[in-house]
Design an enzyme around this catalytic site. Structure first.
Site, short mmCIF file in Angstrom:
data_model
loop_
_atom_site.label_atom_id
_atom_site.label_comp_id
_atom_site.label_asym_id
_atom_site.label_seq_id
_atom_site.Cartn_x
_atom_site.Cartn_y
_atom_site.Cartn_z
N ASP A 74 -6.51 -14.84 31.55
CA ASP A 74 -5.44 -14.21 30.79
C ASP A 74 -4.60 -15.23 30.03
O ASP A 74 -4.04 -16.14 30.63
CB ASP A 74 -4.58 -13.42 31.78
N LYS B 41 0.84 -1.19 0.00
CA LYS B 41 0.00 0.00 0.00
C LYS B 41 0.89 1.25 0.00
O LYS B 41 2.03 1.15 0.40
CB LYS B 41 -0.93 -0.03 1.21
N ARG C 99 2.05 2.76 22.69
CA ARG C 99 2.07 2.06 21.41
C ARG C 99 1.40 0.72 21.60
O ARG C 99 1.87 -0.12 22.36
CB ARG C 99 3.51 1.86 20.94
N HIS D 249 -5.17 -1.60 7.43
CA HIS D 249 -4.85 -2.50 8.55
C HIS D 249 -6.06 -2.75 9.45
O HIS D 249 -6.42 -3.90 9.73
CB HIS D 249 -3.71 -1.92 9.40
C1 BG6 Z 1 2.48 1.17 8.23
C2 BG6 Z 1 2.15 2.63 8.32
O1 BG6 Z 1 1.68 0.56 7.25
O2 BG6 Z 1 2.23 0.56 9.49
C3 BG6 Z 1 2.96 3.30 9.41
O3 BG6 Z 1 2.42 3.26 7.07
C4 BG6 Z 1 2.82 2.55 10.71
O4 BG6 Z 1 2.55 4.64 9.58
C5 BG6 Z 1 3.04 1.05 10.53
O5 BG6 Z 1 3.78 3.06 11.63
C6 BG6 Z 1 2.68 0.29 11.80
O6 BG6 Z 1 3.03 -1.07 11.67
P1 BG6 Z 1 3.26 -1.95 12.99
O7 BG6 Z 1 3.47 -3.32 12.46
O8 BG6 Z 1 4.45 -1.37 13.68
O9 BG6 Z 1 2.02 -1.80 13.81
#
Ligand code: BG6
Length: 484
Positions: free
Chosen positions: A392, A152, A335, A244
């Protein structure tokens, strides 16, 4: 062996994606014996003027956790060819290099395969694909295959994506094109079908009678550093949600496929995508973090969202009335990527414990893969009171000896094996763009405005408010931290 005589060509070999993802994935496959010296050769192609060793040294720094000897053996499989992306000369050279390798093999089975990995900006896909088609097709097509992996973004909206699909469709058959969405290579994404369809426990519960709402969440704790120029043309919806998170949504919401054949699975994905209702503006929050526009490559007036929360509604018997909230943001407080399936309250609550929270099933895709179910239990002790606890399954604890493969590793291996199950089919891509194109056009036209949020926070408050409006009840967070 898997491969016969396989030539893997990485186009864009000196770029970021190739160095960070493609070559390390190939290396891991080599380490595990899926790619073997003598059967596989790797060609890097790019514009830069580099020697074979020049490319090898660039890659070396990204291959971690292995002995120097192993790394050197792998690097010896790599050759470099330099050329432009739109002239025949370079691709002729590339073809000569591949042919030279093929003829040097005394391959009795006569099966020669060529895999092209486009680690390139999408603007050059059509020309590169034309060049491959004109100069580099596998001459042994009766016994071997030619396959092309593309990344993509596949266009920016429905029209541009369809145009790209049509161009590539003229050059390659659908079964030669592998559209990667690397989320489909993640362990817990691949587990979704098993979870849903191999467990009696979930079968009767997975519907509007029992489920109140579903959230599919992607958070990153860093901004667009260094990628501002690219990012600003796309925004978080095109970068993360339309591909995604939507793929994850499909696996959570689709009906049971007839079998595990790639076509059967993708048929169901297309069906559920086609059942999604048009997105309403009042069910969208977009945001941009403070400081995003400090990047000199981002225009001062940019309205591009770095955060978005979008409600999808599925118009079918299973899901009518259940909001699916897809949220993604950059520069947030953590994250992670997770799916949260929140169940309705238990009726006739004699414990009066509603306020403590609901059953919630959480699938954490990353980091520290886990699945946990929030339950109400009796608080241990003499009193009769209740509290929220968890069942869990943390992979780091339960599967201590298993090394979970990288998404790219798995997907490249699938391509070599000819399995398209975890790749996006052309009609699936179209259905995905149909859902988001009207919204994206409205955002591009400034009809929806990004609200600002502070980096390092949960994102815009408006999004939390919307989740509450959708019936989401916040329960206490639970994160198992792997031992160090
Ligand atoms: C990519 C995006 O497809 O996926 C990025 O372009 C993003 O912006 C990344 O950081 C995230 O991938 P993962 O596997 O680290 O969650």
């Amino acid at each position: 062996s898997e491969s016969g005589c396989l030539s893997i060509v990485v186009l864009g070999a000196s770029g970021d994606l190739a160095k960070k993802k493609t070559f390390p994935a190939l290396f891991h496959l080599f380490q595990q014996g899926f790619l073997q010296a003598g059967e596989v050769h790797i060609f890097g192609y790019a514009r830069s003027n580099l020697s074979d060793d020049g490319l090898r040294e660039r890659i070396r720094g990204y291959l971690k956790g292995a002995s120097d000897e192993h790394v050197s053996q792998f690097l010896q499989l790599i050759k470099y060819v330099s050329g432009s992306y739109d002239s025949g000369e370079g691709f002729e050279l590339l073809n000569n290099a591949i042919s030279e390798y093929e003829t040097s093999k005394n391959n009795e089975s006569g099966s020669y395969h060529r895999l092209f990995y486009l680690a390139l900006p999408p603007s050059v896909y059509p020309s590169v694909c034309k060049m491959i088609r004109s100069y580099c097709m596998n001459p042994y097509s009766h016994t071997g295959w030619t396959r092309v992996i593309v990344e993509k973004p596949f266009g920016k909206d429905l029209d541009s994506s369809e145009k790209l699909s049509a161009e590539l469709g003229k050059l390659f058959e659908e079964d030669q094109l592998y559209r990667i969405d690397h989320y489909l290579g993640k362990e817990l994404v691949q587990n979704l079908l098993v979870l849903r369809f191999a467990n009696r426990l979930f079968l009767p519960l997975w519907n509007r009678d029992n489920i109140a709402n579903v959230q599919i969440v992607f958070k990153e704790d860093f901004g667009t550093e260094g990628r501002g120029g690219y990012f600003d043309q796309y925004g978080i919806i095109r970068d993360i949600i339309q591909n995604h998170l939507l793929q994850v949504f499909c696996l959570v919401a689709m009906e049971k496929p007839v079998s595990l054949k790639p076509e059967h699975i993708r048929d169901e994905k297309v069906k559920v995508l086609q059942s999604v209702e048009p997105i309403k503006h009042e069910e969208v929050v977009i945001g941009q973090y403070d400081g995003y526009k400090d990047d000199p490559t981002v225009p001062d007036e940019s309205n591009t969202p770095t955060y978005a929360s979008v409600v999808l509604r599925v118009h079918n018997e299973r899901w009518e009335g259940v909001p699916f909230i897809l949220k993604a943001g950059k520069a947030l407080n953590s994250r992670k990527a997770e799916i949260r399936v929140q169940f309705k309250d238990a009726p006739g609550d004699i414990f009066r414990c509603k306020k403590q929270g609901r059953n919630e099933f959480v699938i954490r895709l990353q980091p520290s893969e886990a699945m946990y179910m929030k339950l109400t239990v009796k608080k241990p002790g003499l009193e009769m009171s209740t509290e929220q606890s968890e069942l869990d399954l943390s992979y780091g604890m339960r599967y201590q000896d298993v090394k979970i493969p990288e998404a790219y590793e798995r997907l490249i291996l699938d391509t070599i094996r000819g399995d398209q199950q975890h790749f996006v089919r052309r009609d699936e891509l179209r259905a995905a763009w149909e859902i988001f194109t009207p919204l994206l056009h409205d955002i591009d036209a400034g009809k929806l405005k990004s609200v600002s949020y502070k980096p390092g926070t949960r994102g815009p408050q408006e999004a939390d408010e919307m989740s509450r409006r959708m019936g989401y009840m916040q329960t206490h967070g639970y994160i198992w931290v792997p031992p160090t």
